[in-house]
Structure formats: structure tokens, C-alpha cells
Design a protein around this motif. Structure first.
Motif, short mmCIF file in Angstrom:
data_model
loop_
_atom_site.label_atom_id
_atom_site.label_comp_id
_atom_site.label_asym_id
_atom_site.label_seq_id
_atom_site.Cartn_x
_atom_site.Cartn_y
_atom_site.Cartn_z
N TYR A 13 0.84 -1.20 0.00
CA TYR A 13 0.00 0.00 0.00
C TYR A 13 0.88 1.25 0.00
O TYR A 13 1.88 1.32 0.72
CB TYR A 13 -0.91 0.03 1.23
N PHE A 48 0.40 5.60 0.12
CA PHE A 48 -0.53 6.69 0.40
C PHE A 48 0.16 8.02 0.13
O PHE A 48 1.33 8.20 0.47
CB PHE A 48 -0.96 6.66 1.87
N TYR A 52 -4.65 6.72 -2.48
CA TYR A 52 -3.81 5.60 -2.11
C TYR A 52 -3.91 4.48 -3.14
O TYR A 52 -4.90 4.38 -3.88
CB TYR A 52 -4.09 5.09 -0.68
N ALA A 67 -3.45 -3.22 4.58
CA ALA A 67 -4.35 -2.09 4.81
C ALA A 67 -4.46 -1.76 6.30
O ALA A 67 -4.62 -0.60 6.65
CB ALA A 67 -5.72 -2.40 4.24
N TRP A 68 -4.39 -2.77 7.16
CA TRP A 68 -4.63 -2.54 8.57
C TRP A 68 -3.36 -2.32 9.37
O TRP A 68 -3.40 -2.17 10.57
CB TRP A 68 -5.40 -3.73 9.15
N ASP A 69 -2.21 -2.36 8.69
CA ASP A 69 -0.93 -2.17 9.38
C ASP A 69 -0.59 -0.70 9.53
O ASP A 69 -1.14 0.15 8.84
CB ASP A 69 0.20 -2.85 8.61
N GLU A 70 0.36 -0.43 10.42
CA GLU A 70 0.80 0.95 10.57
C GLU A 70 1.45 1.43 9.28
O GLU A 70 2.07 0.65 8.54
CB GLU A 70 1.79 1.08 11.74
N GLN A 71 1.28 2.72 9.05
CA GLN A 71 1.86 3.34 7.87
C GLN A 71 3.20 3.97 8.24
O GLN A 71 3.34 4.60 9.29
CB GLN A 71 0.91 4.40 7.31
N PHE A 89 5.89 6.74 7.18
CA PHE A 89 5.91 7.98 6.42
C PHE A 89 7.32 8.35 5.96
O PHE A 89 8.30 8.09 6.67
CB PHE A 89 5.36 9.13 7.27
#
Lengths: 113, 110
Positions: free
Chosen positions: A31, A33, A48, A98-102, A104
Motif C-alpha cells: 500500500y 498513500f 492511495y 491495509a490494517w498495518d501501521e503506515q 511515512f
């Protein structure tokens, strides 16, 4: 791993010019974003991708904004033509699922004069 | 519409003075609530994810808790290096994106 890489770190341009921001996500992350951060509006999701396919672009402010992900290791956010109100910090983030930490990147500070 | 409200906007503490930051949320079906730390000129850095009311997570001087309407980030005996903006974000069931609050700017004076 080097983390999420963004370039350039700073961009100053004049109104009407085309701006291209670049992002390399963490290897293996499915993913990607794109966010924009301003004092007034905070951190807003623009678009995203999942496996290089755009999933939700409802946050893209206008047709002047476009984003692409030609392969798993590269994405671009383009603004054409740029306007002073586009001045902000643009962040790219990636996650495994999708549910994991992003995670940056360091951001690109864009100033449109 | 999903909403996330953080308070206070800014908080100034003396070193060692414990306090809490609040994140109130309105979302239909919460999947997870995320806390991030952001230093000036840098991207947000992940701290915690909370999934259900009553859950708590700790990391060094930080402890995050979750109820059905809000989350708290408790900071115990803070140090100047804890100064940063703390962001919370919610993810609803079935959704893949995060909705962020405006953040709390925390300053710890030595």
C-alpha cells in the motif's frame, strides 16, 4: 531498509508551473498513500494505491492533481498547473497491509509563489 | 462523517510533570485507533495501534488507552526529548484509509 524515500525535499516554483513529487515506498509494502499537510487542514489523504492500482482518489482536490504508480517501487504526484494554495508539505507513506501501521517519508515542502 | 478531535491544541509542561492528551472520535465501526509522533520537519512516526475499548499499550514514558468514544495518551515524567506533535488517527471497519486529528503540540521545558 532506508525507509520511505521522497524527492525533492524542498520545491519552490512559480504559479502555473508543473510540479512532480516522487516517492519510493519500503520494499515489500503493498500500500502507498499520498498525504498533504497544512496548518489549516492538518494531514489529509489525497490518494492511495494497492499493488500499484489507485483505490481511492476522493481526496485529490482538483483535476490539476494526478498520481501514478508505474511499478511497486515508484510513485509520482503531479500538480499542473500549480497554484499558491497548493503550498504545503506532501507526505508519502507505505504499509504492508491495509490494517498495518503506515510508515511515512520525510515529506516534500512545496512553495508555489 | 468520521471525525477526530484532539485536545488541547498545544500543551506546555515542565520536565517531570505528567499529563494526558485526548483524542475524541466519531466513527461508525472502529477498526483501529493509531497514535503517531511528529517532530518538526519530519514525517509522522508510528507509536501505537489500539483496537478495542479497554485496551492499553505502553512505550517508555507513554501509555495509550482506548474507550468507545476517546483515547488518551498519558505521558509520565516527560523529558524535553518528548517534545513533538502527537497525532491520532482512526480507521473504520472495512476501510483502508486513516482519518487524522489536528494534533497536539507538546513542549517539555527542562
Amino acid at each position: 531498509d532506508a525507509g520511505v524515500i521522497q524527492s525533492p525535499r524542498h520545491e519552490v516554483t512559480e504559479m502555473g508551473q508543473e510540479v512532480t513529487l516522487r516517492c519510493k515506498p519500503i520494499s515489500g509494502h503493498d500500500y502507498l498513500f499520498w498525504y498533504r499537510q497544512t496548518m489549516m487542514r492538518g494531514l489529509e489523504l489525497l490518494i492511495y494505491f494497492n499493488n500499484n492500482v489507485p483505490i481511492d482518489d476522493s481526496g485529490m482536490p482538483e483535476d490539476r492533481f494526478s498520481a501514478k504508480m508505474p511499478n511497486a517501487s515508484f510513485s509520482t504526484l503531479k500538480i499542473q498547473p500549480s497554484e499558491p494554495r497548493d503550498s504545503a508539505v506532501y507526505f508519502c507513506a507505505s504499509s504492508l497491509a491495509a490494517w498495518d501501521e503506515q510508515f511515512f517519508g520525510p515529506g516534500t515542502r512545496l512553495t508555489v509563489l | 462523517e468520521d471525525q477526530v478531535t484532539q485536545s488541547p491544541e498545544a500543551l506546555r509542561l515542565q520536565e517531570g510533570e505528567s499529563s494526558s492528551l485526548n483524542c475524541s472520535y466519531t466513527v461508525s465501526g472502529l477498526r483501529g485507533l493509531f497514535w503517531y509522533r511528529q517532530d518538526p520537519g519530519k514525517g509522522p512516526e508510528f507509536l501505537f495501534t489500539l483496537y478495542s475499548a479497554g485496551e492499553e499499550k505502553e512505550k517508555e514514558r507513554l501509555k495509550a488507552t482506548l474507550t468507545k468514544k476517546e483515547s488518551f495518551l498519558h505521558i509520565t515524567a516527560p523529558k524535553p526529548e518528548d517534545s513533538a506533535t502527537y497525532l491520532c488517527a482512526v480507521q473504520k471497519q472495512g476501510a483502508q484509509k486513516l482519518v487524522f486529528g489536528q494534533g497536539t503540540r507538546l513542549t517539555i521545558n527542562p
